[in-house]
Design an enzyme around this catalytic site. Structure first.
Site, PDB file in Angstrom:
ATOM      1  N   CYS A  85       0.823  -1.222   0.000  1.00 29.64           N
ATOM      2  CA  CYS A  85       0.000   0.000   0.000  1.00 29.64           C
ATOM      3  C   CYS A  85       0.853   1.267   0.000  1.00 29.64           C
ATOM      4  O   CYS A  85       0.327   2.377  -0.150  1.00 29.64           O
ATOM      5  CB  CYS A  85      -0.941   0.002   1.198  1.00 29.64           C
ATOM      6  SG  CYS A  85      -1.964  -1.469   1.271  1.00 29.64           S
ATOM      7  N   HIS A 324      -9.324   3.254  -1.520  1.00 33.13           N
ATOM      8  CA  HIS A 324      -7.932   2.816  -1.371  1.00 33.13           C
ATOM      9  C   HIS A 324      -7.528   1.845  -2.489  1.00 33.13           C
ATOM     10  O   HIS A 324      -7.347   0.653  -2.256  1.00 33.13           O
ATOM     11  CB  HIS A 324      -7.765   2.180   0.017  1.00 33.13           C
ATOM     12  CG  HIS A 324      -6.380   1.753   0.364  1.00 33.13           C
ATOM     13  ND1 HIS A 324      -5.241   2.346  -0.158  1.00 33.13           N
ATOM     14  CD2 HIS A 324      -5.927   0.768   1.205  1.00 33.13           C
ATOM     15  CE1 HIS A 324      -4.171   1.744   0.341  1.00 33.13           C
ATOM     16  NE2 HIS A 324      -4.555   0.790   1.161  1.00 33.13           N
TER      17      HIS A 324
HETATM   18  N1  COA Z   1     -16.800   1.137   3.614  1.00 29.36           N
HETATM   19  C1  COA Z   1     -18.078   1.496   3.302  1.00 29.36           C
HETATM   20  N2  COA Z   1     -18.893   0.730   2.559  1.00 29.36           N
HETATM   21  C2  COA Z   1     -18.385  -0.418   2.098  1.00 29.36           C
HETATM   22  C3  COA Z   1     -17.072  -0.849   2.370  1.00 29.36           C
HETATM   23  C4  COA Z   1     -16.270  -0.018   3.168  1.00 29.36           C
HETATM   24  N3  COA Z   1     -15.033  -0.369   3.485  1.00 29.36           N
HETATM   25  N4  COA Z   1     -16.855  -2.040   1.777  1.00 29.36           N
HETATM   26  C5  COA Z   1     -18.001  -2.346   1.133  1.00 29.36           C
HETATM   27  N5  COA Z   1     -18.908  -1.377   1.337  1.00 29.36           N
HETATM   28  C6  COA Z   1     -20.295  -1.359   0.865  1.00 29.36           C
HETATM   29  C7  COA Z   1     -20.409  -1.681  -0.608  1.00 29.36           C
HETATM   30  O1  COA Z   1     -20.426  -0.497  -1.389  1.00 29.36           O
HETATM   31  C8  COA Z   1     -21.734  -2.401  -0.650  1.00 29.36           C
HETATM   32  O2  COA Z   1     -22.777  -1.444  -0.610  1.00 29.36           O
HETATM   33  P1  COA Z   1     -24.124  -1.663  -1.479  1.00 29.36           P
HETATM   34  O3  COA Z   1     -24.725  -2.954  -0.950  1.00 29.36           O
HETATM   35  O4  COA Z   1     -24.917  -0.429  -1.167  1.00 29.36           O
HETATM   36  O5  COA Z   1     -23.665  -1.779  -2.899  1.00 29.36           O
HETATM   37  C9  COA Z   1     -21.783  -3.172   0.649  1.00 29.36           C
HETATM   38  O6  COA Z   1     -20.942  -2.429   1.551  1.00 29.36           O
HETATM   39  C10 COA Z   1     -21.279  -4.603   0.548  1.00 29.36           C
HETATM   40  O7  COA Z   1     -20.097  -4.564  -0.207  1.00 29.36           O
HETATM   41  P2  COA Z   1     -19.226  -5.839  -0.516  1.00 29.36           P
HETATM   42  O8  COA Z   1     -18.360  -5.496  -1.678  1.00 29.36           O
HETATM   43  O9  COA Z   1     -20.096  -7.062  -0.610  1.00 29.36           O
HETATM   44  O10 COA Z   1     -18.338  -5.952   0.796  1.00 29.36           O
HETATM   45  P3  COA Z   1     -17.369  -7.116   1.137  1.00 29.36           P
HETATM   46  O11 COA Z   1     -17.925  -7.802   2.327  1.00 29.36           O
HETATM   47  O12 COA Z   1     -17.062  -7.921  -0.073  1.00 29.36           O
HETATM   48  O13 COA Z   1     -16.024  -6.314   1.546  1.00 29.36           O
HETATM   49  C11 COA Z   1     -14.594  -5.565   3.286  1.00 29.36           C
HETATM   50  C12 COA Z   1     -16.015  -5.528   2.706  1.00 29.36           C
HETATM   51  C13 COA Z   1     -14.557  -4.639   4.482  1.00 29.36           C
HETATM   52  C14 COA Z   1     -14.261  -6.995   3.714  1.00 29.36           C
HETATM   53  C15 COA Z   1     -13.599  -5.080   2.196  1.00 29.36           C
HETATM   54  O14 COA Z   1     -13.933  -3.770   1.838  1.00 29.36           O
HETATM   55  C16 COA Z   1     -12.161  -5.150   2.677  1.00 29.36           C
HETATM   56  O15 COA Z   1     -11.564  -6.200   2.699  1.00 29.36           O
HETATM   57  N6  COA Z   1     -11.577  -3.990   3.046  1.00 29.36           N
HETATM   58  C17 COA Z   1     -10.192  -3.939   3.496  1.00 29.36           C
HETATM   59  C18 COA Z   1      -9.277  -3.824   2.314  1.00 29.36           C
HETATM   60  C19 COA Z   1      -7.822  -3.941   2.756  1.00 29.36           C
HETATM   61  O16 COA Z   1      -7.467  -4.792   3.551  1.00 29.36           O
HETATM   62  N7  COA Z   1      -6.969  -3.079   2.212  1.00 29.36           N
HETATM   63  C20 COA Z   1      -5.567  -3.081   2.547  1.00 29.36           C
HETATM   64  C21 COA Z   1      -5.355  -2.348   3.801  1.00 29.36           C
HETATM   65  S1  COA Z   1      -3.782  -2.686   4.557  1.00 29.36           S
END
Ligand code: COA
Length: 371
Positions: A85, A324
């Site tokens: 990142c 991100h």
């Molecule tokens: N913040 C706000 N909304 C979010 C979100 C977030 N982080 N992630 C997903 N959403 C929303 C989506 O837009 C979707 O909304 P909708 O139903 O209105 O379309 C809903 O939540 C479900 O999204 P989905 O894609 O199914 O979520 P997911 O369960 O597949 O993924 C996380 C959610 C948190 C697991 C994923 O965003 C993640 O892994 N984030 C961390 C990424 C990371 O580790 N980056 C590196 C950092 S070191």
């Protein structure tokens, strides 16, 4: 810096889900915007650095240096950087070294990532390339899991409550409302954060930065002047695995890099008006403010409790709400802070970008000569 290095152009695509655009399309858009925003032509660019982490995993595409170079008529030399990142800030750091050495006079840095074309499980596994494959992956950790452990420990050591932690994401979402390039331009009431689905206890969906597509570009030059310069660039590293660290509630690479950056810029942290910090998870924002020296350990949340904190924190919405796309984030921070300094007419801004659980950290300090 041993040279004056100016930020002469910036460009960014909106961050979000871009199913209709390829990695190449995103790069082209950000590059065109950066060139259009500057007084240069493409032919003035004599080196390109592409920042990207996951091209091979999510887009079956490596060799992004040559791909970017072919977008300019004269095909300048081009390379790619990868530091998880922190890839974007490492690309900027590398560009500055080229400029300081005199090898190049004008460098285009383009950060790009396209993450939404594959399922979340695949992205989570790919992102774990930033951790230790021998120690962290076999234990079943993901990055939300790693930061969940960190949050648990921090709450235990400093009695941070879940309700207080909610304020961090709520503030970043509030800021993103004013950023047309942000993935989530919506306000989220603080109480909704802990009511969202649990991802890695105690962290919930709204504590996490999202999975994003996007690109950001900056043009840096020793030859073409502009009011905004980069006056410090420092990088520091730590172990990949959190199991090799003495503490989970501080990232020493941030502490080291920021001290060296302040010394290089010859300013104090109180001179800085705008911060963009690496809030990959809400708990990281709090720890980062402490490691940057803006709060003593355990008190980082106080900067979010204040109505108007000084310096401003993540006016872009940060990683949480602006999005991100990992390879683009460090470049976007520089592009954002350039805009923030110009519109506020303040003098100094600081970008803090890290990779993994703080295993690579880059700090950049920008100065506005018009202020
Ligand atoms: N913040 C706000 N909304 C979010 C979100 C977030 N982080 N992630 C997903 N959403 C929303 C989506 O837009 C979707 O909304 P909708 O139903 O209105 O379309 C809903 O939540 C479900 O999204 P989905 O894609 O199914 O979520 P997911 O369960 O597949 O993924 C996380 C959610 C948190 C697991 C994923 O965003 C993640 O892994 N984030 C961390 C990424 C990371 O580790 N980056 C590196 C950092 S070191």
């Amino acid at each position: 810096m041993n040279q004056d290095i100016y930020i002469t152009g910036t460009g960014q695509t909106p961050f979000g889900e871009h199913w209709d655009l390829s990695l190449k399309d995103l790069m082209e858009q950000a590059i065109s915007k950066a060139i259009e925003s500057s007084e240069l032509t493409a032919l003035d660019i004599d080196f390109i650095i592409v920042s990207n982490m996951l091209g091979e995993r999510t887009n079956d595409q490596a060799h992004l240096g040559a791909m970017a170079s072919a977008m300019l008529p004269h095909r300048p030399p081009a390379i790619r950087t990868e530091a998880a990142c922190a890839s974007g800030s490492v690309a900027i750091h590398t560009a500055l070294s080229l400029l300081e050495s005199g090898r190049a006079e004008t460098v285009l840095v383009i950060g790009v990532e396209k993450m939404t074309d594959v399922p979340t499980e695949e992205i989570s596994a790919a992102l774990m390339g930033a951790a230790d494959a021998e120690k962290d992956i076999p234990s079943g950790l993901t990055f939300p899991g790693i930061f969940g452990l960190i949050a648990n420990r921090y709450m235990y050591e400093y009695s941070l409550t879940r309700d207080k932690l909610n304020i961090v994401s709520a503030r970043h979402h509030e800021n993103a409302v004013y950023n047309p390039n942000a993935q989530f331009q919506v306000k989220i009431p603080a109480e909704k954060v802990s009511q969202s689905a649990t991802v890695a206890d105690p962290l919930c969906l709204l504590d996490c930065s999202p999975i994003s597509d996007g690109a950001a570009a900056v043009i840096l030059s020793t030859k073409h002047e502009s009011p905004i310069r980069i006056v410090a660039s420092q990088m520091s590293t730590d172990t990949l695995s959190i199991t090799d660290r003495p503490s989970l509630t501080s990232f020493p690479a941030t502490k080291d890099a920021v001290e060296r950056a302040l010394e290089e810029a010859q300013i104090s942290r109180e001179d800085i008006s705008h911060l963009e910090i690496h809030d990959c998870f809400s708990i990281a924002a709090i720890i980062n403010l402490e490691d940057l020296g803006y709060a003593i350990p355990g008190q980082g949340i106080r900067l979010y409790e204040a109505d108007n904190s000084m310096p401003s924190i993540n006016k872009s919405g940060g990683l949480k709400a602006c999005g991100h796309p990992v390879g683009a984030t460090g470049v976007k921070q520089i592009s954002e802070l350039t805009a923030q300094l110009k519109s506020s007419n303040e003098r100094y801004a600081l970008a803090h970008n890290f990779g993994g659980a703080g295993a690579t950290c880059c700090i950049h300090i920008l100065e506005n000569s018009n202020a």
